[in-house]
Design an enzyme around this catalytic site. Structure first.
Site: not given
Ligand code: NI
Length: 183
Positions: A46, A51, A94-95, A136-137, A140
């Protein structure tokens, strides 16, 4: 399509509240394509536009397993309209917080409203990993990170670690290898 650099904590842009998309046009679709390419390359399941430093309300998710056909879903202006009382715990990553994982409790099922690639209104009901990824997204897009859902002690510890690493790596930017569970 193009790969875009992923920003990581302590980059404060991750705390921005992203702006709604007014019209789903070719620019937005190009953004989605870049996000998908960047997400698959990382690899992750995701990615939110912020990000890659774009503060707009766009999310891409693909929770298909290795070996399965890709199932990318792009979400514009996604919004949770219902969440279950029942909770579930998932070990999230998380990236933008590479190689850090922690259990997070969230509603087990959610319903979300969003616009698709064509700008059509759509609704999705999700459980399991997709429900976790969606929450989660969408977090963000509101400047919220999964570490905001864990204890303050753990959060401060991981934040400090990344501040230290950012200073250390100031002269050699790069991106470490990722686990496929990162969102
Ligand atoms: Ni994340």
């Amino acid at each position: 399509m193009a790969l875009r650099p992923i920003i990581c904590i302590p980059d404060n842009r991750l705390r921005l509240k992203s702006q709604p998309i007014e019209r789903v046009d070719d620019d937005v679709r190009r953004l989605m394509d870049d996000m998908l390419e960047t997400m698959y390359d990382a690899p992750g399941i995701g990615l939110a536009a912020i990000q890659i430093a774009v503060p707009r309300r766009v999310v891409v998710i693909d929770t298909s397993k290795e070996g399965e056909d890709a199932r990318p879903i792009s979400f514009v202006n996604p919004e949770i309209v219902w969440s279950s009382e029942e909770k579930s715990v998932y070990q999230e990553g998380c990236l933008s917080i590479p190689e850090y994982y922690e259990d997070v409790e969230r509603p087990a099922r959610v319903r979300a409203r969003y616009l698709d690639r064509e700008g059509r209104e759509n609704e999705i009901e999700a459980d399991g990993l997709l429900a976790t990824a969606l929450q989660h997204e969408i977090d963000h897009l509101n400047g919220v990170l999964f570490i905001d859902h864990i204890s303050r002690l753990k959060r401060e510890r991981v934040w400090k670690k990344f501040v230290k690493a950012a200073k250390h790596n100031a002269n050699e930017p790069g991106h470490p290898a990722h686990d496929s569970r990162e969102l």
